[in-house]
Scaffold this motif. Structure first.
Motif, PDB file in Angstrom:
ATOM      1  N   THR A  84      -5.357   3.164  -4.961  1.00 30.44           N
ATOM      2  CA  THR A  84      -4.308   2.153  -4.875  1.00 30.44           C
ATOM      3  C   THR A  84      -3.972   1.558  -3.680  1.00 30.44           C
ATOM      4  OG1 THR A  84      -3.065   3.199  -7.048  1.00 30.44           O
ATOM      5  CG2 THR A  84      -1.639   2.357  -5.447  1.00 30.44           C
ATOM      6  N   PHE A  85      -3.876   2.548  -2.545  1.00 30.84           N
ATOM      7  CA  PHE A  85      -3.698   2.386  -1.192  1.00 30.84           C
ATOM      8  C   PHE A  85      -4.329   1.030  -0.810  1.00 30.84           C
ATOM      9  CE2 PHE A  85      -3.498   2.186   3.388  1.00 30.84           C
ATOM     10  CZ  PHE A  85      -2.273   2.443   3.845  1.00 30.84           C
ATOM     11  N   VAL A  86      -5.618   1.249  -1.119  1.00 28.90           N
ATOM     12  CA  VAL A  86      -6.599  -0.022  -0.525  1.00 28.90           C
ATOM     13  C   VAL A  86      -6.505  -1.338  -1.348  1.00 28.90           C
ATOM     14  CG1 VAL A  86      -9.066  -0.799  -0.586  1.00 28.90           C
ATOM     15  CG2 VAL A  86      -8.260   1.347   0.527  1.00 28.90           C
TER      16      VAL A  86
ATOM     17  N   TYR B 109      -0.584  10.408 -11.496  1.00 26.28           N
ATOM     18  CA  TYR B 109      -1.479   9.628 -11.388  1.00 26.28           C
ATOM     19  C   TYR B 109      -2.074   9.786  -9.815  1.00 26.28           C
ATOM     20  CZ  TYR B 109       0.752   7.510 -15.375  1.00 26.28           C
ATOM     21  OH  TYR B 109       1.347   7.448 -16.618  1.00 26.28           O
ATOM     22  N   ALA B 110      -1.814  11.103  -9.266  1.00 28.66           N
ATOM     23  CA  ALA B 110      -2.335  11.040  -7.650  1.00 28.66           C
ATOM     24  C   ALA B 110      -3.760  10.791  -7.583  1.00 28.66           C
ATOM     25  CB  ALA B 110      -2.031  12.467  -7.223  1.00 28.66           C
ATOM     26  N   ILE B 111      -4.525  10.973  -8.450  1.00 30.17           N
ATOM     27  CA  ILE B 111      -6.108  10.727  -8.192  1.00 30.17           C
ATOM     28  C   ILE B 111      -6.469   9.438  -7.971  1.00 30.17           C
ATOM     29  CG2 ILE B 111      -6.697  10.339 -10.728  1.00 30.17           C
ATOM     30  CD1 ILE B 111      -9.057  12.208 -10.250  1.00 30.17           C
ATOM     31  N   TRP B 112      -5.520   8.425  -8.350  1.00 30.75           N
ATOM     32  CA  TRP B 112      -5.562   7.125  -8.102  1.00 30.75           C
ATOM     33  C   TRP B 112      -5.145   6.525  -6.619  1.00 30.75           C
ATOM     34  CZ3 TRP B 112      -7.885   3.598 -11.030  1.00 30.75           C
ATOM     35  CH2 TRP B 112      -8.090   4.002 -12.384  1.00 30.75           C
TER      36      TRP B 112
ATOM     37  N   ALA C 211       0.800  -1.208  -0.029  1.00 34.91           N
ATOM     38  CA  ALA C 211      -0.097   0.073  -0.205  1.00 34.91           C
ATOM     39  C   ALA C 211       0.974   1.188   0.049  1.00 34.91           C
ATOM     40  CB  ALA C 211      -1.004  -0.001   1.166  1.00 34.91           C
ATOM     41  N   ILE C 212       1.812   1.392   1.024  1.00 35.05           N
ATOM     42  CA  ILE C 212       2.744   2.381   0.768  1.00 35.05           C
ATOM     43  C   ILE C 212       3.699   2.660  -0.264  1.00 35.05           C
ATOM     44  CG2 ILE C 212       4.681   3.549   2.283  1.00 35.05           C
ATOM     45  CD1 ILE C 212       3.622   2.155   4.855  1.00 35.05           C
ATOM     46  N   GLY C 213       4.219   1.598  -0.783  1.00 34.06           N
ATOM     47  CA  GLY C 213       5.014   1.787  -1.873  1.00 34.06           C
ATOM     48  C   GLY C 213       4.361   2.372  -3.268  1.00 34.06           C
ATOM     49  N   MET C 214       3.193   1.513  -3.323  1.00 34.63           N
ATOM     50  CA  MET C 214       2.274   1.805  -4.730  1.00 34.63           C
ATOM     51  C   MET C 214       1.720   3.061  -4.585  1.00 34.63           C
ATOM     52  SD  MET C 214       2.379  -0.364  -7.098  1.00 34.63           S
ATOM     53  CE  MET C 214       2.672  -2.029  -7.298  1.00 34.63           C
ATOM     54  N   CYS C 215       1.103   3.419  -3.353  1.00 37.64           N
ATOM     55  CA  CYS C 215       0.449   4.795  -3.118  1.00 37.64           C
ATOM     56  C   CYS C 215       1.699   5.944  -3.158  1.00 37.64           C
ATOM     57  CB  CYS C 215      -0.178   4.856  -1.812  1.00 37.64           C
ATOM     58  SG  CYS C 215      -1.352   6.175  -1.533  1.00 37.64           S
ATOM     59  N   LEU C 216       2.834   5.597  -2.619  1.00 40.90           N
ATOM     60  CA  LEU C 216       3.885   6.780  -2.899  1.00 40.90           C
ATOM     61  C   LEU C 216       4.234   7.107  -4.465  1.00 40.90           C
ATOM     62  CD1 LEU C 216       6.045   8.372  -1.288  1.00 40.90           C
ATOM     63  CD2 LEU C 216       7.416   6.500  -1.453  1.00 40.90           C
ATOM     64  N   PHE C 217       4.212   6.124  -5.166  1.00 35.46           N
ATOM     65  CA  PHE C 217       4.242   6.031  -6.580  1.00 35.46           C
ATOM     66  C   PHE C 217       3.088   7.093  -7.170  1.00 35.46           C
ATOM     67  CE2 PHE C 217       3.031   5.210 -11.080  1.00 35.46           C
ATOM     68  CZ  PHE C 217       4.318   5.484 -11.667  1.00 35.46           C
TER      69      PHE C 217
END
Length: 187
Positions: free
Chosen positions: A88-90, A81-84, A69-75
């Motif tokens: 992405t976290f979930v 792609y911040a709207i995702w 969750a942290i690694g992908m959300c950080l990307f």
């Protein structure tokens, strides 16, 4: 029945380091090699899923959830792609968690190749369904596409997500076997 509380003092430094390291590896695998996709709501096809699956095989449930969750959300947060990011976290967190729960079910300890294939496949199915639903929601609310059209348009992302899961499995399962055999990760 006594409930077990998790406090900061009860979290081991080793756990924090493992989560942080896998989150960083997940971010790097996602950021270094990725292919933009999506017609209406932009997304990306990447190698980060291999690290999500590797975290599941090596670390188990909660740590796989957090590192994924942290690694992908950080990307997402550091890209266009911040709207995702909330999705992405979930989605990626539970992708790692599902794969880990299956990899460590019953008497398995993340060492069975066949069980790890099943684990990654089930985590991947969750991810594909999750991003399909997220794509429908984002298309409808950010671009005013009608829901019935969004359901059709979002399906265009499914083949890329399937490929991403398959490549992730091909990379993660052998790496997991190598790391487990070398006993590099202590649980």
């Amino acid at each position: 029945m006594e409930s077990k509380k998790t406090t900061l003092s009860s979290v081991k430094v080793q756990d924090m380091v493992q989560i942080a390291l896998m989150a960083a590896m997940t971010y790097i695998a996602t950021a270094v090699i990725n292919i933009p996709s999506g017609v209406i709501v932009k997304g990306v096809v990447h190698l980060g899923d291999s690290m999500v699956f590797l975290a599941a095989i090596l670390l188990g449930g909660r740590k796989a959830f957090l590192s994924s969750a942290i690694g992908m959300c950080l990307f997402d947060l550091l890209s266009p792609y911040a709207i995702w990011a909330p999705f992405t976290f979930v989605i990626k967190g539970f992708m790692g968690y599902i794969a880990a729960v299956v990899a460590y079910r019953s008497s398995y300890t993340g060492n069975s190749t066949l069980n790890n294939v099943l684990a990654c496949a089930l985590g991947g199915i969750w991810m594909i369904a999750g991003y399909y639903a997220a794509g429908v929601i984002l298309m409808h609310f950010t671009t005013n596409v009608a829901f019935n059209q969004a359901f059709i348009l979002a399906s265009a992302e499914i083949p890329g997500n399937i490929a991403q899961v398959l490549v992730g499995m091909v990379i993660a399962i052998p790496l997991g076997k190598i790391f487990k055999k070398a006993n590099l990760i202590r649980k």
